[in-house]
Motif scaffolding. Structure first.
Motif, PDB file in Angstrom:
ATOM      1  N   ARG A 206       0.959  -1.200  -0.022  1.00 28.94           N
ATOM      2  CA  ARG A 206       0.094   0.033   0.145  1.00 28.94           C
ATOM      3  C   ARG A 206       1.000   1.223   0.024  1.00 28.94           C
ATOM      4  N   LYS A 207       1.879   1.100   0.740  1.00 30.77           N
ATOM      5  CA  LYS A 207       3.071   2.393   0.886  1.00 30.77           C
ATOM      6  C   LYS A 207       3.619   2.558  -0.798  1.00 30.77           C
ATOM      7  N   LEU A 208       3.954   1.457  -1.160  1.00 34.42           N
ATOM      8  CA  LEU A 208       4.668   1.436  -2.743  1.00 34.42           C
ATOM      9  C   LEU A 208       3.677   1.891  -3.680  1.00 34.42           C
ATOM     10  N   SER A 209       2.409   1.673  -3.479  1.00 37.93           N
ATOM     11  CA  SER A 209       1.430   2.241  -4.234  1.00 37.93           C
ATOM     12  C   SER A 209       1.430   3.718  -4.479  1.00 37.93           C
ATOM     13  N   SER A 210       1.517   4.284  -3.300  1.00 36.15           N
ATOM     14  CA  SER A 210       1.495   5.728  -3.109  1.00 36.15           C
ATOM     15  C   SER A 210       2.769   6.276  -3.882  1.00 36.15           C
TER      16      SER A 210
ATOM     17  N   ASP B 258      10.021   3.692 -23.352  1.00 37.95           N
ATOM     18  CA  ASP B 258       9.071   4.097 -22.391  1.00 37.95           C
ATOM     19  C   ASP B 258       9.347   4.169 -21.039  1.00 37.95           C
ATOM     20  N   LEU B 259      10.716   3.664 -20.695  1.00 38.88           N
ATOM     21  CA  LEU B 259      11.123   3.388 -19.421  1.00 38.88           C
ATOM     22  C   LEU B 259      11.639   4.654 -18.828  1.00 38.88           C
ATOM     23  N   GLN B 260      10.902   4.889 -17.566  1.00 37.30           N
ATOM     24  CA  GLN B 260      11.509   6.224 -17.040  1.00 37.30           C
ATOM     25  C   GLN B 260      12.053   5.779 -15.573  1.00 37.30           C
ATOM     26  N   HIS B 261      11.782   4.836 -14.949  1.00 33.67           N
ATOM     27  CA  HIS B 261      12.539   4.588 -13.638  1.00 33.67           C
ATOM     28  C   HIS B 261      12.804   3.199 -13.340  1.00 33.67           C
ATOM     29  N   LEU B 262      14.221   3.192 -12.591  1.00 38.83           N
ATOM     30  CA  LEU B 262      14.608   1.929 -12.423  1.00 38.83           C
ATOM     31  C   LEU B 262      14.395   1.665 -10.852  1.00 38.83           C
ATOM     32  N   VAL B 263      13.871   0.663 -10.243  1.00 36.70           N
ATOM     33  CA  VAL B 263      13.809   0.456  -8.865  1.00 36.70           C
ATOM     34  C   VAL B 263      14.840  -0.713  -8.454  1.00 36.70           C
ATOM     35  N   LEU B 264      15.669  -0.665  -7.368  1.00 35.65           N
ATOM     36  CA  LEU B 264      16.685  -1.525  -7.121  1.00 35.65           C
ATOM     37  C   LEU B 264      16.208  -2.005  -5.445  1.00 35.65           C
ATOM     38  N   CYS B 265      16.097  -3.456  -5.485  1.00 36.39           N
ATOM     39  CA  CYS B 265      16.058  -4.002  -4.117  1.00 36.39           C
ATOM     40  C   CYS B 265      17.445  -4.299  -3.748  1.00 36.39           C
TER      41      CYS B 265
ATOM     42  N   TRP C  34      21.237   4.665 -18.141  1.00 34.29           N
ATOM     43  CA  TRP C  34      20.771   5.499 -18.882  1.00 34.29           C
ATOM     44  C   TRP C  34      20.340   6.884 -18.142  1.00 34.29           C
ATOM     45  N   PRO C  35      20.957   8.003 -18.411  1.00 36.14           N
ATOM     46  CA  PRO C  35      20.981   9.143 -17.752  1.00 36.14           C
ATOM     47  C   PRO C  35      19.632   9.454 -17.488  1.00 36.14           C
ATOM     48  N   GLU C  36      18.622   9.425 -18.269  1.00 36.09           N
ATOM     49  CA  GLU C  36      17.263   9.896 -18.473  1.00 36.09           C
ATOM     50  C   GLU C  36      16.252   8.799 -17.463  1.00 36.09           C
ATOM     51  N   VAL C  37      16.856   7.724 -17.161  1.00 42.20           N
ATOM     52  CA  VAL C  37      16.085   6.961 -16.268  1.00 42.20           C
ATOM     53  C   VAL C  37      16.591   7.000 -14.572  1.00 42.20           C
ATOM     54  N   VAL C  38      15.376   7.488 -13.789  1.00 40.90           N
ATOM     55  CA  VAL C  38      15.774   7.707 -12.358  1.00 40.90           C
ATOM     56  C   VAL C  38      16.002   6.089 -11.637  1.00 40.90           C
ATOM     57  N   CYS C  39      17.145   6.159 -10.823  1.00 43.72           N
ATOM     58  CA  CYS C  39      17.281   5.135 -10.041  1.00 43.72           C
ATOM     59  C   CYS C  39      16.532   5.293  -8.411  1.00 43.72           C
ATOM     60  N   HIS C  40      15.812   4.237  -8.023  1.00 44.64           N
ATOM     61  CA  HIS C  40      15.199   4.397  -6.558  1.00 44.64           C
ATOM     62  C   HIS C  40      15.406   3.101  -5.978  1.00 44.64           C
ATOM     63  N   ALA C  41      15.753   3.222  -4.795  1.00 38.24           N
ATOM     64  CA  ALA C  41      16.012   2.190  -3.691  1.00 38.24           C
ATOM     65  C   ALA C  41      14.334   1.670  -3.354  1.00 38.24           C
ATOM     66  N   PHE C  42      14.292   0.370  -3.486  1.00 35.77           N
ATOM     67  CA  PHE C  42      12.830  -0.096  -3.026  1.00 35.77           C
ATOM     68  C   PHE C  42      12.759   0.309  -1.690  1.00 35.77           C
ATOM     69  N   ASP C  43      13.248  -0.054  -0.763  1.00 36.14           N
ATOM     70  CA  ASP C  43      13.185   0.396   0.544  1.00 36.14           C
ATOM     71  C   ASP C  43      12.497   1.760   0.667  1.00 36.14           C
ATOM     72  N   ASP C  44      13.254   2.578   0.264  1.00 35.43           N
ATOM     73  CA  ASP C  44      12.652   4.143   0.178  1.00 35.43           C
ATOM     74  C   ASP C  44      11.403   4.346  -0.334  1.00 35.43           C
ATOM     75  N   LEU C  45      10.827   3.703  -1.489  1.00 31.40           N
ATOM     76  CA  LEU C  45       9.558   3.786  -1.758  1.00 31.40           C
ATOM     77  C   LEU C  45       8.576   2.988  -0.930  1.00 31.40           C
ATOM     78  N   THR C  46       9.008   2.336   0.235  1.00 32.93           N
ATOM     79  CA  THR C  46       7.798   1.762   0.895  1.00 32.93           C
ATOM     80  C   THR C  46       7.806   2.418   2.436  1.00 32.93           C
TER      81      THR C  46
ATOM     82  N   LEU D  14      22.672   1.221  -3.085  1.00 35.73           N
ATOM     83  CA  LEU D  14      23.394   2.376  -2.671  1.00 35.73           C
ATOM     84  C   LEU D  14      24.459   2.720  -3.715  1.00 35.73           C
ATOM     85  N   HIS D  15      25.010   1.708  -4.399  1.00 33.02           N
ATOM     86  CA  HIS D  15      26.146   1.853  -5.300  1.00 33.02           C
ATOM     87  C   HIS D  15      25.813   1.583  -6.568  1.00 33.02           C
ATOM     88  N   PHE D  16      24.353   1.691  -7.113  1.00 35.44           N
ATOM     89  CA  PHE D  16      24.164   1.239  -8.369  1.00 35.44           C
ATOM     90  C   PHE D  16      23.738   2.318  -9.092  1.00 35.44           C
ATOM     91  N   ASN D  17      24.211   2.588 -10.278  1.00 31.06           N
ATOM     92  CA  ASN D  17      24.028   3.988 -11.123  1.00 31.06           C
ATOM     93  C   ASN D  17      23.341   3.295 -12.140  1.00 31.06           C
TER      94      ASN D  17
END
Length: 471
Positions: free
Chosen positions: A35-39, A125-132, A143-155, A137-140
């Motif tokens: 539910r948090k990830l949905s938000s 169409d890819l805009q976001h890359l989420v990493l579990c 593709w410069p236009e694709v934003v990286c996110h940490a899975f835990d941060d999104l929850t 923390l060390h993953f780049n």
């Protein structure tokens, strides 16, 4: 329960637990994280009908992601965790996925290295890359236009209280086998998934108390996916190691008193050896009530009988991406020779099966081999983005042309023989190469065999390729 969020809410309310072999967590925790990830995903501009690709092994985050996408009404695109850059680029690109979730920490695959080999133009169409995992923390992003996110941060967002899900909402895409062309995208709705997994759970006896499911097959395939969802809909605890290790799987099956197992023939073969050693018994898994198995290896053609001798109740199923796994299942009480033949009894009372002659187009009588056609309330909705392929796959009265050869035994049971493209026509008859392979392998000195058709001036002839035994 008619939607995926309802299934997760039900499993959460019943206190269903997931045991990874090293830790345990509740489905209620995953559902709340979902539910948090949905938000968070919603705030990234991804919502109803958008595609989210998952290139992940069996980790709890996969189920959290599914709970989130289903709540949003987004479509989860399953990417086989064994695929490499070419297949990943094709599936993520053609599906139009806006978000890709990967798990660099799980397994030994160099995820960052493989992604770096994919050209940005292949993922328009890819805009976001989420990493579990901690690697995030060390993953780049490659593709410069694709934003990286940490899975835990999104929850960590505020949980979403509403849902866009309805029974008619598309929620899953599974790829078909693509041996001769690019795989098609078999798309399923939430209502059809909910209906099918409930029927599968009933057929497998998972609704009984004290059931416990050992999840070895990956969620990215319909076989593993149906097992996981059938466990949730039946409130069955799940034992779920991240990767398959035969010794660990045997240990978990014994120590966790597992009752239900889905596996390939080679998995069961290897588990028997380790199970016997661990238990010091020829019947190592006494609590096992059902083992739905897929047979792929000719050298293991005797496995069902050997497994039964070790007390493992083997039940052959039938399935494909378009109709899910456990579309049909053999039943307890049948003679072993029948229980081990692929096919079985339709799990839905509203499903139907028939065999049609590939030569005359006539619907055949029971016992006559032809192309199997199936229909039912819970088969796929469409090949996503491919109306022509969808129309070509369905008959005028709504049956799916499976591309499989088999024969009906009654109005509700059938036997699968072979993929249509693999079947040999010899002397005017459809013949399964496996029948010939089984006979060849009885000859002294043959360890394994594969039979193909070769055209000659006198017609097709079977040719066997042989692997000799050590002697």
């Amino acid at each position: 329960m008619e939607t995926i969020p309802e299934i997760f809410e039900f499993a959460a309310s019943r206190g269903v637990a997931i045991d990874t072999g090293v830790s345990s967590l509740q489905v209620a925790q995953l559902n709340e994280q979902g539910r948090k990830l949905s938000s968070s995903v919603d705030s990234l501009g991804i919502g109803y009908g958008d595609r989210v690709a998952a290139w992940m092994p069996n980790i709890p985050e996969y189920l959290t992601l599914y709970a989130a996408t289903a709540r949003l009404g987004a479509i989860l695109v399953a990417v086989n965790n064994r695929f490499r850059e070419l297949e990943v680029a094709d599936i993520v690109g053609r599906s139009g996925a806006k978000l890709l979730v990967v798990s660099p920490d799980a397994g030994t695959v160099d995820i960052q290295g493989l992604l770096a080999k994919i050209a940005r133009r292949d993922l328009p169409d890819l805009q976001h890359l989420v990493l579990c995992g901690s690697t995030s923390l060390h993953f780049n992003s490659p593709w410069p236009e694709v934003v990286c996110h940490a899975f835990d941060d999104l929850t960590k967002a505020s949980p979403m209280s509403t849902t866009e899900a309805t029974p008619e909402t598309l929620s899953n895409i599974f790829t078909t086998s693509g041996t001769t062309a690019a795989p098609k995208f078999a798309a399923h709705t939430q209502g059809r998934i909910a209906g099918h997994v409930r029927d599968a759970a009933v057929a497998l006896g998972m609704m009984e108390s004290e059931s416990r499911s050992l999840q070895l097959l990956p969620f990215c395939g319909v076989f593993g996916f149906v097992q996981a969802m059938a466990a949730l809909v039946s409130a069955t605890p799940i034992v779920m190691p991240v990767i398959f290790d035969a010794h660990e799987a045997a240990h978990l099956c014994i120590e966790r008193s597992v009752t239900h197992l889905f596996a390939t023939d080679d998995m069961v073969h290897r588990m028997i050896k380790h199970g016997c050693e661990l238990s010091q018994s020829k019947r190592p898994f006494p609590t096992l009530k059902a083992c739905a198995f897929a047979q792929f290896n000719t050298y293991l053609s005797d496995l069902p009988e050997r497994a039964e001798a070790h007390g493992i109740p083997m039940l052959a199923p039938y399935g494909m991406s378009e109709v899910f796994a456990i579309f049909a299942l053999r039943r307890h009480g049948q003679p072993a020779v029948d229980r081990h033949r692929p096919g079985g009894t339709l799990v839905s009372r509203q499903a139907h099966v028939r065999a049609r002659s590939p030569d005359t187009g006539e619907v055949l009588s029971h016992g006559e081999a032809g192309e199997l056609e199936v229909t039912g309330p819970f088969i796929f909705s469409e090949y996503y983005g491919n109306e022509d392929a969808t129309a070509a796959a369905l008959t005028e009265d709504g049956y799916l042309r499976t591309g499989d050869i088999g024969y009906t035994e009654s109005d509700t049971t059938f036997t699968y023989l072979q993929r249509a493209g693999d079947t040999l026509r010899l002397g005017g008859f459809l013949v399964s190469p496996q029948e010939i392979e089984d006979a060849v392998m009885q000859a002294p000195g043959v360890a394994d065999a594969q039979v193909v058709a070769v055209g000659t001036s006198a017609g097709a002839r079977p040719v066997a390729f042989i692997i000799p035994s050590d002697d």
